[in-house]
Design a protein around this motif. Structure first.
Motif, mmCIF file in Angstrom:
data_model
loop_
_atom_site.group_PDB
_atom_site.id
_atom_site.type_symbol
_atom_site.label_atom_id
_atom_site.label_comp_id
_atom_site.label_asym_id
_atom_site.label_seq_id
_atom_site.Cartn_x
_atom_site.Cartn_y
_atom_site.Cartn_z
ATOM 1 N N PHE A 115 18.115 9.151 -60.820
ATOM 2 C CA PHE A 115 18.581 9.075 -59.174
ATOM 3 C C PHE A 115 18.993 10.405 -58.986
ATOM 4 N N GLN A 116 18.396 10.957 -57.802
ATOM 5 C CA GLN A 116 18.998 12.476 -57.226
ATOM 6 C C GLN A 116 19.055 12.054 -55.753
ATOM 7 N N HIS A 117 20.107 12.831 -55.281
ATOM 8 C CA HIS A 117 20.313 12.668 -53.693
ATOM 9 C C HIS A 117 20.884 14.089 -53.412
ATOM 10 N N ALA A 118 20.403 14.521 -52.005
ATOM 11 C CA ALA A 118 20.552 15.634 -51.634
ATOM 12 C C ALA A 118 20.827 15.530 -50.108
ATOM 13 N N THR A 119 21.753 16.259 -49.552
ATOM 14 C CA THR A 119 22.152 16.195 -48.134
ATOM 15 C C THR A 119 21.277 17.301 -47.485
ATOM 16 N N LEU A 120 20.603 17.019 -46.287
ATOM 17 C CA LEU A 120 19.799 17.752 -45.492
ATOM 18 C C LEU A 120 20.916 18.142 -44.332
ATOM 19 N N TRP A 177 17.081 10.955 -51.117
ATOM 20 C CA TRP A 177 17.218 10.485 -52.372
ATOM 21 C C TRP A 177 15.857 10.155 -52.831
ATOM 22 N N VAL A 178 15.744 10.361 -54.234
ATOM 23 C CA VAL A 178 14.636 10.019 -55.193
ATOM 24 C C VAL A 178 15.044 9.311 -56.171
ATOM 25 N N ALA A 179 14.332 8.119 -56.506
ATOM 26 C CA ALA A 179 14.705 7.112 -57.477
ATOM 27 C C ALA A 179 13.446 6.949 -58.370
ATOM 28 N N THR A 180 13.709 7.275 -59.782
ATOM 29 C CA THR A 180 12.592 7.033 -60.687
ATOM 30 C C THR A 180 12.698 5.967 -61.768
ATOM 31 N N VAL A 181 11.685 5.095 -61.754
ATOM 32 C CA VAL A 181 11.829 3.799 -62.759
ATOM 33 C C VAL A 181 10.690 3.682 -63.509
ATOM 34 N N PRO A 182 10.812 3.243 -64.874
ATOM 35 C CA PRO A 182 9.695 3.079 -65.422
ATOM 36 C C PRO A 182 8.728 1.988 -65.045
ATOM 37 N N GLY A 183 7.400 2.097 -65.225
ATOM 38 C CA GLY A 183 6.698 1.116 -64.716
ATOM 39 C C GLY A 183 5.460 1.532 -63.813
ATOM 40 N N ALA A 184 4.692 0.753 -63.521
ATOM 41 C CA ALA A 184 3.701 0.978 -62.569
ATOM 42 C C ALA A 184 4.019 0.741 -61.138
ATOM 43 N N LEU A 203 12.455 -2.568 -51.829
ATOM 44 C CA LEU A 203 13.932 -2.200 -51.510
ATOM 45 C C LEU A 203 15.090 -2.790 -52.448
ATOM 46 N N ALA A 204 14.686 -4.222 -52.300
ATOM 47 C CA ALA A 204 15.436 -5.508 -53.065
ATOM 48 C C ALA A 204 15.549 -5.009 -54.255
ATOM 49 N N LEU A 205 14.136 -4.719 -54.913
ATOM 50 C CA LEU A 205 14.040 -4.391 -56.452
ATOM 51 C C LEU A 205 14.951 -3.133 -56.872
ATOM 52 N N LEU A 206 14.865 -2.302 -55.895
ATOM 53 C CA LEU A 206 15.477 -0.967 -56.059
ATOM 54 C C LEU A 206 16.985 -1.253 -56.043
ATOM 55 N N ARG A 207 17.515 -1.989 -55.254
ATOM 56 C CA ARG A 207 18.852 -2.350 -55.295
ATOM 57 C C ARG A 207 19.521 -3.018 -56.398
ATOM 58 N N TRP A 216 17.922 -2.829 -59.583
ATOM 59 C CA TRP A 216 17.814 -1.990 -60.692
ATOM 60 C C TRP A 216 18.878 -1.017 -60.835
ATOM 61 N N PHE A 217 19.431 -0.529 -59.629
ATOM 62 C CA PHE A 217 20.555 0.581 -59.538
ATOM 63 C C PHE A 217 21.763 -0.138 -59.303
ATOM 64 N N GLU A 218 22.096 -1.458 -59.259
ATOM 65 C CA GLU A 218 23.084 -2.160 -59.214
ATOM 66 C C GLU A 218 24.201 -1.770 -60.371
ATOM 67 N N GLY A 219 25.442 -1.478 -59.603
ATOM 68 C CA GLY A 219 26.482 -1.072 -60.644
ATOM 69 C C GLY A 219 26.549 0.526 -61.056
ATOM 70 N N TRP A 220 25.327 1.120 -60.601
ATOM 71 C CA TRP A 220 25.665 2.620 -60.687
ATOM 72 C C TRP A 220 26.768 3.268 -59.687
ATOM 73 N N GLN A 221 27.088 4.204 -60.292
ATOM 74 C CA GLN A 221 28.324 5.110 -59.746
ATOM 75 C C GLN A 221 27.843 5.312 -58.182
ATOM 76 N N SER A 222 29.038 5.375 -57.143
ATOM 77 C CA SER A 222 28.701 5.488 -55.926
ATOM 78 C C SER A 222 28.104 7.180 -55.864
#
Ligand SMILES: Cc1cc2nc3c(=O)[nH]c(=O)nc-3n(C[C@H](O)[C@H](O)[C@H](O)COP(=O)(O)OP(=O)(O)OC[C@H]3O[C@@H](n4cnc5c(N)ncnc54)[C@H](O)[C@@H]3O)c2cc1C
Length: 391
Positions: free
Chosen positions: A201-206, A222-229, A239-243, A245-251
């Motif tokens: 996960f990368q995030h950058a301010t514009l 932000w860019v999120a990269t996840v294994p799989g097709a 979006l629900a899946l992304l939330r 998959w990344f649940e519990g990640w640091q703020s």
């Protein structure tokens, strides 16, 4: 006056079309979409991309924002590579800037000038390689020109015809990108990068919240990269899946995903071109066809270099054609200048992707290795960003 048809109005096609117009060519730009637009939320433009833009006489000006993370963290916030050179941390090879896709698009559009013909809603399906000049078209129309620039992206129909040996393969992961506009975004100022097992996960301010008027497309990219097709579900379900998959990640990862709306999401499969075309230029009678951008080379997205390489291609094409050089020698010069270069970057990006997206035990080994030395990251970004525009 020499004539050119540029097929595809992505970063590569727009940059090439502008360069040819400014060199006195009569250019027709053909795009299958119903209008010309930016795509992909935002882009990191590395020093080599900035140098290519400069060589093309273009500048991002105040729509580009510095991107330095100071390092890479684990999902629990622990530093893997702290305040050290990294893929996107400060490195000797230089840091990228981040630019909204629409701002990059506007910069390239401004470089087109007015002496250019644009045909939208025209999907090229045919390529004629006989006769005195090449021609492209579809069931209804055929257009010929001295030069055809195939800038029709990673799934290029023109490359399939010219270089059937090159085929697109999956990298095994899928990426989602979004820009969360300031009015919806959480209170995050800093940029960041985090690596989990297979997930990135990368995030950058514009620009800045409430910042300058020029930051009209400001927010957090932000860019999120996840294994799989690629996922076939609706954007809301993705979006629900992304939330999840990344649940519990640091703020701020969960907060950014919470603030994202389905319409912000851009899903893209990680792909690369296995076996590059043997050459990027093809003589046809007294004319020629060249491959440019993703149509010529799709690199795994780990190094975020595809658009930068497309800009390099355009700057190189303009240089080899300068001064009315004969097309045959220009073609050789173009392949010579570009093929080895993009092969090196593609290899570095593939290697880096397999490390960054490592899963299971390999991810643990990666975390230890990165903690000991960030040399791999430095070498990969140095390979990509070290480029001098042709004279
Ligand atoms: C997740 C992800 C993140 C990335 N991030 C970055 C980054 O930060 N920085 C970076 O430099 N690169 C990045 N890239 C790579 C970059 O987005 C691409 O390499 C770049 O957009 C390629 O530009 P292009 O003009 O060659 O092709 P495209 O952008 O694909 O444009 C091709 C154009 O041709 C048109 N077209 C296609 N077929 C036809 C046809 N038959 N007839 C007419 N028109 C046609 C399409 O509609 C399109 O407009 C990323 C890629 C991914 C997947």
């Amino acid at each position: 006056m020499r004539t050119a048809i540029v097929v595809g109005a992505g970063v590569g096609g727009l940059a090439a079309a502008g360069a040819l117009v400014r060199s006195g060519w009569h250019v027709t730009l053909v795009e299958r979409g119903d209008r010309l637009r930016g795509y992909g939320a935002a882009q990191f433009i590395w020093p080599n991309g900035v140098a290519a833009l400069q060589a093309l006489g273009l500048s991002l000006g105040d729509v580009a924002f510095p991107f330095a993370t100071g390092g890479i963290r684990r999902p629990d916030g622990q530093w893997l590579v702290s305040s050290a050179p990294g893929v996107t941390g400060g490195s000797t090879a230089g840091e990228p800037v981040v630019v909204h896709a629409d701002d990059l698009h506007d910069t390239l559009m401004a470089g087109l000038g007015e002496r250019l013909e644009i045909r939208t809603s025209l999907e090229v399906t045919t390529l004629r390689l006989t006769g005195d000049r090449p021609a492209v078209g579809n069931a209804k129309h055929t257009f010929d020109a001295d030069l055809i620039v195939a800038a029709d992206g990673g799934r290029s129909v023109l490359r399939r015809r010219l270089a059937p040996e090159a085929s697109v393969a999956s990298t095994g992961y899928t990426a989602w990108r979004a820009v969360v506009p300031w009015f919806r975004s959480p209170a995050v100022q800093a940029n960041g990068e985090m690596l989990g097992a297979g997930h990135r996960f990368q995030h950058a301010t514009l620009g800045e919240r409430g910042g300058s008027a020029s930051a009209t497309r400001g927010g957090i990219y932000w860019v999120a990269t996840v294994p799989g097709a690629q996922r076939p579900e609706s954007p809301a379900a993705q979006l629900a899946l992304l939330r999840r998959w990344f649940e519990g990640w640091q703020s701020p990862v969960p907060e950014l995903l919470e603030a994202t709306e389905p319409g912000d999401l851009v899903q893209q499969p990680g792909e690369e071109l296995r076996s590059l075309p043997r050459r990027f230029g093809f003589p046809v009678g007294s004319g020629a066809v060249v491959l440019l951008g993703d149509a010529a080379h799709v690199a795994a997205p780990a190094l975020s270099q595809g658009a930068c390489l497309a800009l390099e291609d355009a700057a190189t094409l303009a240089a080899v054609l300068r001064g009315g050089a004969p097309l045959s020698s220009a073609l050789d010069g173009y392949t010579l200048a570009r093929r080895d270069r993009v092969a090196r970057v593609a290899k570095a990006s593939r290697r880096l992707g397999s490390v960054l997206q490592a899963q299971g035990l390999a991810a643990r080994a990666r975390d230890v290795a990165l903690g000991v030395s960030s040399g791999l990251l430095q070498r990969a970004s140095a390979t990509a960003t070290t480029w001098t525009p042709p004279a």
